[in-house]
Structures are given as C-alpha cells and as structure tokens.
Motif scaffolding. Structure first.
Motif, PDB file in Angstrom:
ATOM      1  N   ALA A  61     -26.537 -27.202 -19.069  1.00 40.15           N
ATOM      2  CA  ALA A  61     -27.000 -27.913 -17.870  1.00 40.15           C
ATOM      3  C   ALA A  61     -26.940 -29.421 -18.074  1.00 40.15           C
ATOM      4  CB  ALA A  61     -28.422 -27.468 -17.522  1.00 40.15           C
ATOM      5  N   GLU A  62     -27.251 -29.887 -19.284  1.00 39.12           N
ATOM      6  CA  GLU A  62     -27.166 -31.320 -19.575  1.00 39.12           C
ATOM      7  C   GLU A  62     -25.731 -31.813 -19.486  1.00 39.12           C
ATOM      8  OE1 GLU A  62     -28.986 -31.729 -23.384  1.00 39.12           O
ATOM      9  OE2 GLU A  62     -31.029 -31.868 -22.569  1.00 39.12           O
ATOM     10  N   SER A  63     -24.806 -31.015 -20.013  1.00 35.50           N
ATOM     11  CA  SER A  63     -23.388 -31.381 -19.947  1.00 35.50           C
ATOM     12  C   SER A  63     -22.901 -31.435 -18.505  1.00 35.50           C
ATOM     13  CB  SER A  63     -22.561 -30.370 -20.750  1.00 35.50           C
ATOM     14  OG  SER A  63     -21.184 -30.657 -20.643  1.00 35.50           O
ATOM     15  N   GLU A  64     -23.308 -30.440 -17.723  1.00 35.09           N
ATOM     16  CA  GLU A  64     -22.918 -30.395 -16.312  1.00 35.09           C
ATOM     17  C   GLU A  64     -23.512 -31.579 -15.546  1.00 35.09           C
ATOM     18  OE1 GLU A  64     -23.501 -27.417 -12.447  1.00 35.09           O
ATOM     19  OE2 GLU A  64     -24.018 -26.731 -14.460  1.00 35.09           O
ATOM     20  N   PHE A  65     -24.752 -31.926 -15.863  1.00 37.65           N
ATOM     21  CA  PHE A  65     -25.399 -33.058 -15.197  1.00 37.65           C
ATOM     22  C   PHE A  65     -24.708 -34.372 -15.559  1.00 37.65           C
ATOM     23  CE2 PHE A  65     -28.593 -36.487 -15.418  1.00 37.65           C
ATOM     24  CZ  PHE A  65     -28.901 -36.584 -14.072  1.00 37.65           C
ATOM     25  N   ALA A  66     -24.329 -34.521 -16.822  1.00 35.30           N
ATOM     26  CA  ALA A  66     -23.640 -35.744 -17.248  1.00 35.30           C
ATOM     27  C   ALA A  66     -22.309 -35.897 -16.517  1.00 35.30           C
ATOM     28  CB  ALA A  66     -23.428 -35.722 -18.762  1.00 35.30           C
ATOM     29  N   THR A  67     -21.582 -34.792 -16.399  1.00 36.10           N
ATOM     30  CA  THR A  67     -20.298 -34.830 -15.682  1.00 36.10           C
ATOM     31  C   THR A  67     -20.510 -35.177 -14.216  1.00 36.10           C
ATOM     32  OG1 THR A  67     -19.359 -33.182 -17.187  1.00 36.10           O
ATOM     33  CG2 THR A  67     -18.249 -33.479 -15.076  1.00 36.10           C
ATOM     34  N   ASN A  98     -27.536 -30.979  -7.292  1.00 41.11           N
ATOM     35  CA  ASN A  98     -27.604 -29.588  -7.753  1.00 41.11           C
ATOM     36  C   ASN A  98     -27.631 -29.513  -9.276  1.00 41.11           C
ATOM     37  OD1 ASN A  98     -27.615 -28.550  -5.162  1.00 41.11           O
ATOM     38  ND2 ASN A  98     -25.400 -28.235  -5.084  1.00 41.11           N
ATOM     39  N   ALA A  99     -26.798 -30.347  -9.916  1.00 41.08           N
ATOM     40  CA  ALA A  99     -26.765 -30.355 -11.381  1.00 41.08           C
ATOM     41  C   ALA A  99     -28.093 -30.837 -11.945  1.00 41.08           C
ATOM     42  CB  ALA A  99     -25.624 -31.252 -11.862  1.00 41.08           C
ATOM     43  N   ARG A 100     -28.715 -31.821 -11.298  1.00 40.84           N
ATOM     44  CA  ARG A 100     -30.009 -32.316 -11.760  1.00 40.84           C
ATOM     45  C   ARG A 100     -31.086 -31.242 -11.619  1.00 40.84           C
ATOM     46  NH1 ARG A 100     -31.917 -37.639  -8.875  1.00 40.84           N
ATOM     47  NH2 ARG A 100     -31.980 -36.190  -7.111  1.00 40.84           N
ATOM     48  N   ALA A 101     -31.051 -30.506 -10.506  1.00 44.98           N
ATOM     49  CA  ALA A 101     -32.034 -29.433 -10.298  1.00 44.98           C
ATOM     50  C   ALA A 101     -31.846 -28.317 -11.331  1.00 44.98           C
ATOM     51  CB  ALA A 101     -31.903 -28.871  -8.880  1.00 44.98           C
ATOM     52  N   ARG A 102     -30.575 -27.973 -11.628  1.00 42.12           N
ATOM     53  CA  ARG A 102     -30.321 -26.938 -12.636  1.00 42.12           C
ATOM     54  C   ARG A 102     -30.780 -27.394 -14.023  1.00 42.12           C
ATOM     55  NH1 ARG A 102     -25.771 -25.842  -9.338  1.00 42.12           N
ATOM     56  NH2 ARG A 102     -24.498 -27.392 -10.424  1.00 42.12           N
ATOM     57  N   LEU A 103     -30.635 -28.681 -14.306  1.00 36.68           N
ATOM     58  CA  LEU A 103     -31.101 -29.201 -15.592  1.00 36.68           C
ATOM     59  C   LEU A 103     -32.629 -29.119 -15.686  1.00 36.68           C
ATOM     60  CD1 LEU A 103     -30.680 -30.597 -18.282  1.00 36.68           C
ATOM     61  CD2 LEU A 103     -30.634 -32.791 -17.068  1.00 36.68           C
ATOM     62  N   GLU A 104     -33.320 -29.483 -14.623  1.00 31.32           N
ATOM     63  CA  GLU A 104     -34.783 -29.397 -14.628  1.00 31.32           C
ATOM     64  C   GLU A 104     -35.240 -27.945 -14.792  1.00 31.32           C
ATOM     65  OE1 GLU A 104     -35.928 -31.242 -10.991  1.00 31.32           O
ATOM     66  OE2 GLU A 104     -35.548 -33.294 -11.712  1.00 31.32           O
ATOM     67  N   GLN A 105     -34.537 -27.047 -14.138  1.00 36.12           N
ATOM     68  CA  GLN A 105     -34.869 -25.624 -14.256  1.00 36.12           C
ATOM     69  C   GLN A 105     -34.640 -25.140 -15.693  1.00 36.12           C
ATOM     70  OE1 GLN A 105     -32.430 -23.050 -11.889  1.00 36.12           O
ATOM     71  NE2 GLN A 105     -33.735 -21.285 -12.168  1.00 36.12           N
ATOM     72  N   ALA A 106     -33.519 -25.550 -16.296  1.00 35.13           N
ATOM     73  CA  ALA A 106     -33.211 -25.136 -17.665  1.00 35.13           C
ATOM     74  C   ALA A 106     -34.236 -25.692 -18.647  1.00 35.13           C
ATOM     75  CB  ALA A 106     -31.806 -25.592 -18.046  1.00 35.13           C
ATOM     76  N   ARG A 107     -34.660 -26.937 -18.427  1.00 35.15           N
ATOM     77  CA  ARG A 107     -35.675 -27.526 -19.310  1.00 35.15           C
ATOM     78  C   ARG A 107     -37.009 -26.797 -19.188  1.00 35.15           C
ATOM     79  NH1 ARG A 107     -34.210 -33.950 -18.287  1.00 35.15           N
ATOM     80  NH2 ARG A 107     -32.562 -34.075 -19.891  1.00 35.15           N
TER      81      ARG A 107
END
Length: 202
Positions: A61-67, A98-107
């Motif tokens: 998720a972090e990688s996806e958010f960075a991209t 969406n990527a930020r929300a997925r990162l928060e969910q993963a964290r």
C-alpha cells in the motif's frame, strides 16, 4: 441457621481475545497469581503469519501510494501548463485518494495484527486464586471462550439459599452472624449485600 458457601465476591472467567491452539498452560487450579502474570499462551505461528501478511500488505500500500502521489504531482504540473485536461487530472487525484485510504486501512490492519500477537498470551489484570481450569494445552479455543476462572482476593461473601417463605425475615434481619466449620470459635458479623430477584432454578 443456614448453610452457605464462602467465596470471592468478584470471580471472573478469563479468556483469550483471539482464537487458536493453546500451546502452554502455565498455572493450575488453586494457584495464587499476581496481576499481569501470564497464565497460558497460544501457538504463535498463525498470529505471526497474520502479522507478516499485514506487514506485506502495508508495504504494498505504501508503494502504491508513493506511485499515486508522484503521478498526481506530475499531472498537476501538466495541468498548470495546460498539457492535460482537468478530467485527466481528476482521475489521478481520485487514484491518489484511493491509494491513501488503502494505506491507512493497511496501517490499521497492521496495528490490529500487532495487537493480536500480544493477545496470544493470556494474563490477569488482578491478583487472585485460579479456582478452575476450563481448557488445557493442545485444545483449540475460540476468542472469548473461558480458559480459567479467577477469584480475586479483595472481598469475600457467603452465598446462602433461603426458603421463599423466609425472605421477609431475611430482609428485616438487624444482624447476621457467620460461623465457620473449620474455626467454630470464630464468629463474624455479616450484613445482607444482595437478595436475588429471582429464585435459583435448581
């Protein structure tokens, strides 16, 4: 005169907050335990695997958010120079959110998994005596399934069964004396703390 049972006023069933196979039981019935003392442990393998899976999802998720963040910034620069349309930028903005929300969910899932690893050890919040062992090593238990019963030291009470026809008398009793079979010379002053609202079905 009634026959009663001396017991702890506060007695609770202790259970794991997660399910699993009990790998180790550290106490027996009748043992005195301290607050914070470990009582049993679950097999940590599944909990560790869940933690590793959550960590991998968080890294992805972090990688996806960075991209998505880089793409959004690039499209913002192109939009400022009018090389792309507003709709194209909005699509990148939506992907970024969406990527930020997925990162928060993963964290959040990672924190839950980290907590669950700690939940693999059952400890007690209060000092007391283990009055019953309800599950043993090798047994698979579910979350919330009682494993031990713990009686706290702080207060004692005597439980009595009173005939229905004598309830009014019990309510009006000005003083109550408690005697112990093991120490007949000892007489203790008692008081009525609670009168059950319903009869014991037994």
């Amino acid at each position: 005169t009634y026959t009663g049972e001396v017991r702890a006023r506060h007695e609770a069933d202790l259970a794991f907050r997660v399910g699993g196979k009990i790998a180790e039981r550290l106490v027996d019935a009748g043992m005195v335990v301290k607050a914070g003392q470990p009582l049993a442990r679950l097999d940590p393998a599944d909990l560790q695997l869940a933690r590793q899976a959550a960590a991998a999802q968080e890294a992805a998720a972090e990688s996806e958010f960075a991209t998505a963040s880089v793409e959004r910034q690039r499209y913002a620069d192109l939009l400022a120079r009018r090389f792309v349309s507003q709709a194209a930028f909005d699509a990148r903005e939506n992907a970024f959110r969406n990527a930020r929300a997925r990162l928060e969910q993963a964290r959040a899932q990672g924190r839950i998994s980290a907590n669950q690893v700690g939940y693999g050890t059952l400890t007690t919040d209060h000092a007391g005596v283990v009055t019953a062992v309800l599950a043993d090593a090798g047994q698979v238990v579910t979350a919330g399934q009682p494993v031990f019963r713990l009686a706290r030291h702080d207060e004692k009470e005597v439980a009595l069964a009173i005939p229905e026809g004598r309830l009014a008398e019990a309510r009006k009793a000005s003083h109550i004396t408690v005697g112990l079979w093991a120490q007949p010379e000892l007489r203790l002053k008692g008081e009525l703390r609670e009168l059950a609202a319903a009869a014991d079905p037994a």
